[in-house]
Design a protein around this motif. Structure first.
Motif, mmCIF file in Angstrom:
data_model
loop_
_atom_site.group_PDB
_atom_site.id
_atom_site.type_symbol
_atom_site.label_atom_id
_atom_site.label_comp_id
_atom_site.label_asym_id
_atom_site.label_seq_id
_atom_site.Cartn_x
_atom_site.Cartn_y
_atom_site.Cartn_z
ATOM 1 N N LYS A 155 27.469 82.153 -0.880
ATOM 2 C CA LYS A 155 27.741 80.977 -0.062
ATOM 3 C C LYS A 155 29.173 81.042 0.462
ATOM 4 C CE LYS A 155 24.600 78.197 -2.882
ATOM 5 N NZ LYS A 155 24.442 76.991 -3.735
ATOM 6 N N PHE A 156 29.295 80.946 1.782
ATOM 7 C CA PHE A 156 30.590 80.947 2.445
ATOM 8 C C PHE A 156 30.805 79.557 3.051
ATOM 9 C CE2 PHE A 156 30.038 85.214 1.671
ATOM 10 C CZ PHE A 156 30.944 86.065 2.273
ATOM 11 N N ALA A 187 35.961 80.425 0.792
ATOM 12 C CA ALA A 187 36.132 79.286 1.688
ATOM 13 C C ALA A 187 37.421 79.435 2.469
ATOM 14 C CB ALA A 187 36.158 77.980 0.895
ATOM 15 N N THR A 188 37.407 78.977 3.692
ATOM 16 C CA THR A 188 38.616 78.965 4.507
ATOM 17 C C THR A 188 38.635 77.682 5.317
ATOM 18 O OG1 THR A 188 39.925 80.156 6.165
ATOM 19 C CG2 THR A 188 37.541 80.189 6.435
ATOM 20 N N SER A 189 39.822 77.187 5.602
ATOM 21 C CA SER A 189 39.945 75.922 6.324
ATOM 22 C C SER A 189 40.982 76.048 7.419
ATOM 23 C CB SER A 189 40.364 74.806 5.363
ATOM 24 O OG SER A 189 40.728 73.647 6.080
ATOM 25 N N SER A 190 40.686 75.465 8.568
ATOM 26 C CA SER A 190 41.662 75.384 9.651
ATOM 27 C C SER A 190 41.567 74.000 10.262
ATOM 28 C CB SER A 190 41.385 76.450 10.716
ATOM 29 O OG SER A 190 40.111 76.254 11.281
ATOM 30 N N GLY A 191 42.691 73.326 10.368
ATOM 31 C CA GLY A 191 42.700 71.972 10.895
ATOM 32 C C GLY A 191 43.530 71.869 12.153
ATOM 33 N N PRO A 192 43.568 70.683 12.752
ATOM 34 C CA PRO A 192 44.313 70.481 13.997
ATOM 35 C C PRO A 192 45.813 70.688 13.838
ATOM 36 C CG PRO A 192 43.590 68.392 13.073
ATOM 37 C CD PRO A 192 42.901 69.465 12.290
ATOM 38 N N ARG A 198 42.981 79.007 1.783
ATOM 39 C CA ARG A 198 41.945 79.957 1.406
ATOM 40 C C ARG A 198 41.796 79.987 -0.110
ATOM 41 N NH1 ARG A 198 42.509 85.387 5.164
ATOM 42 N NH2 ARG A 198 42.220 84.352 7.165
ATOM 43 N N LEU A 199 40.583 80.241 -0.532
ATOM 44 C CA LEU A 199 40.366 80.400 -1.957
ATOM 45 C C LEU A 199 39.187 81.332 -2.163
ATOM 46 C CD1 LEU A 199 37.703 78.612 -3.160
ATOM 47 C CD2 LEU A 199 39.159 76.793 -2.288
#
Length: 215
Positions: A155-156, A187-192, A198-199
């Protein structure tokens, strides 16, 4: 308050269909003489559901109960949180005289709304669950629950910022990251605000040949 005010404009033969699972809606005063139809998870409602299940690849299904009549409902939607929305449609359609079996057939044919837990299969065979329509705390909680229950070997997760959180960007992304670490491999996250988090979690070993999941 604004929604409650709408009820005052109903004609004397009007019908009110209320979501009993929402405590604010459930307390709305219904003008005298108007017919009230309540829907929700409780058997005290006029229209309620039983045995709601959803865990990829199984889409949402449940038993709708309308005035003592039971009808199996199968949908193309992912997530038990959709049950209330479907119940509202069932309540209105049944009041208008549509037979329950016909209602069930129509519901089964309704495609998912774009960007709202929408399942997309890529040419590579990977499955993408798009849920970028609205980044609120409520929708992220529901999406994480479905990701947790999903039957997949890997799961990504790709997530953005949360629109309605009082926490600072760094704090809320860390909170989401910790939750993601419990259920995904990467998991990776990018916001405004260009915050990247990252983890990688080694909570359990997985088969590396499985198709990746993205949310």
């Amino acid at each position: 308050r604004e929604k409650a005010n709408l009820l005052t404009y109903l004609p004397h033969n009007g019908v009110v269909v209320l979501n009993a699972d929402d405590p604010h809606v459930a307390k709305m005063p219904v003008p005298s003489g108007r017919k009230l139809i309540r829907f929700g998870a409780s058997a005290d409602c006029d229209v309620y559901y039983e045995n709601a299940t959803s865990a990829w690849p199984q889409m949402l299904r449940f038993t709708a109960v309308v005035n003592g009549q039971r009808q199996e409902i199968r949908s193309r939607l992912l997530g038990t949180h959709w049950a209330g929305s479907i119940l509202a449609c069932i309540a209105v359609a049944h009041y208008l005289g549509v037979p329950l079996d016909q209602i069930a057939r129509v519901i089964e044919a309704v495609p998912p709304y774009p960007g709202r837990m929408q399942v997309v299969r890529l040419p590579s065979g990977a499955i993408v669950i798009r849920d970028e329509f609205k980044g609120s705390q409520h929708t992220i909680t529901a999406a994480f629950e479905e990701l947790r229950k999903a039957n997949a070997k890997r799961k990504f997760l790709v997530f953005c910022d949360v629109a309605d959180s009082p926490l600072s960007p760094r704090t809320r992304l860390k909170k989401i990251g910790r939750k993601a670490a419990e259920i995904v491999d990467y998991a990776t996250s990018s916001g405004p605000r260009w915050i990247i988090a990252r983890l990688i979690t080694n909570r359990r070993s997985r088969n590396s040949s499985a198709s990746p999941w993205y949310l």
